[in-house]
Scaffold this motif. Sequence first.
Motif: not given
Length: 634
Positions: A305-308, A227-231, A271-274
Amino acid sequence: MRSSSYPAPPAARTGSPRRTMRTMLVLAVTAGLAMAVPAAEATSPARDAATASSVADAEAARAVSAANAANAADLADIAAKPYMGWSSWSMQSSKYPGLNPDGDYSYLTEANVLKQTDALAAKLKKYGYDRVNIDAGWWRDNDWKPGFDQYGRQTNDPVRFPRGMKPVADHIHAKGLKAGIYLPVGLEKEAYGEGKVPIWNAPGCTTADIVHPDLRTTNGWDSSYKLDFADPCAQKYIDSQAQLFADWGYDFLKLDGVGPGSFKSGDNYNNVADVAAWQKAIAATGRPIHLQLSWSLDIGHAADWKRYSNGWRIDTDIECYCNTLVTWENSVDDRWDDAPAWSDKAGPGGWNDLDAINVGNGEMDGLTKAERQSYMTLWAISKSPLYTGDDLTRLDSYGVSLLTNREVIAVDQSDSPVARPVTPLGDQQVWGTRNSDGSYTVALFNLGDSPASVTAHWASFGFTGNASVRDLWNKENLGPHKNKITAALPAHGSRLFTVRPGGEALPTTDYEAESAANTLTGPASLAGCDACSGGKKVGNLYAGGKLRFNDITVRKDGIYTVQVGYVSGDARSVTVSSNSGNGTSLKFPSTGDWGTAKTVSVQLALKAGANTITFDSGSGYAPDLDRIDVPHSV
């Protein structure tokens, strides 16, 4: 490697417990989906529409931000303690006779999930087991062909789950339990639909807009487009999936194949952004949903991982993909090596996940009784989620005794820190942690293939004299023990105790590694260390590098329990010797990173008067050393 639970059946494994990469079967997809044409232009109508709606998106973002703030406390509440329950994957993945009569992974059906739900409610709910987690395959048929709705979201296979997923969650809730579901990270290739599939509740957005134009792949099996989270359309897709699960009434999501980790690295597999997008999407639904990540997550991203999320798998699959659910060598025994590095990463809101505890079914588990108890013991002292993959309708009496021991469960659910080894790694190990009431949880393990005695010295925990000991598995008080406790253990056996000191703190003399009185050999050198007791350490212990502590003074001859403070981002061995004696190669567990200091205790023979203690890297790489603490008496 042993992989995680999502794709088609793995090939048989051979070799050592660490093994090579699991061979994945290619997912069957139609030619049109497999050869989908990349989105050609960044200025597509869908992207223009998404940009035109930026003002509305900004308003939505503010609403999500408010929802995040309102639900901030819920994140900790969701995982205030490690969760407990049942998961489907262990039986789905096994070739045990009768489990999967219609082919690999065919066990996963509505009827079987409801059967296990009812058994969990009847047998284990009162002990704290309250989750039913549906793992991979709920949207795939027995040939592993997937199904999607008109918005590219996974939809139930009509044969496996003929009534859909909401009635299953309703049944689970009716039993006073919580419902869990599963997804792989990214946009599954089969859902792309030549980039023409619209995104729910996102006018103008299609699947072409949510992924990179070059259709780069992601996750542990490369089964999805990244996935492209810039969009903003990409977040809309995650929002649509989260809302679907919330509408169905699910309380838990396992997001699998997440990287960095899952034996993949590089930008495609980050995949941190995911994960951040999932946390945001879940908050926007208004429904508290536990977000669990899998598998073999990169410890370098533990803070992310702990943050999200609310939990993260730290290792490969526990399942053996063989004629039982697990075996000791593949891969139960790996956890003793891999868990220590993560010991500081867990706490309320997010826990280290060691995977399923398959200790309840006897023969089907593929383990001896001693192995089953050691398995459960490590999970409890590590504060791993306790979720079994067993057939709850066929628990044997010994399995029930392991799964329902309230004193052992209390160790897992308590507010004490995660335990870690207090002795070097090896066939015989002692693990422990200090509890909030001043007692200690102490576990003895014999990981060797033959019986052996294991001793826990109170000096390893910083006290001496008598201590009262309670045996948690046998639920009996063992009375006072002076200075230590020793247990004769079978192969792969264990004991678990609560130890209450009755004596005094053990007086020691501390010797800093950076002291000018010490001798450095080879490349060994001083370095700064914020986590170390004196602000410095001795590092570069490799290729014959040595650190010798001089003038270590004790009053009488004896075997002393010496605490060694060290730093090591991975498990490393060092040869330790006293005076002119022969050295012993000892493997120190990882401290998690190169900025964290821990201690481990070693037994050394010292003589009355002055002594030397030497740490020799030999031909390998040794841990960095902070200090040693030597008791005043044996």
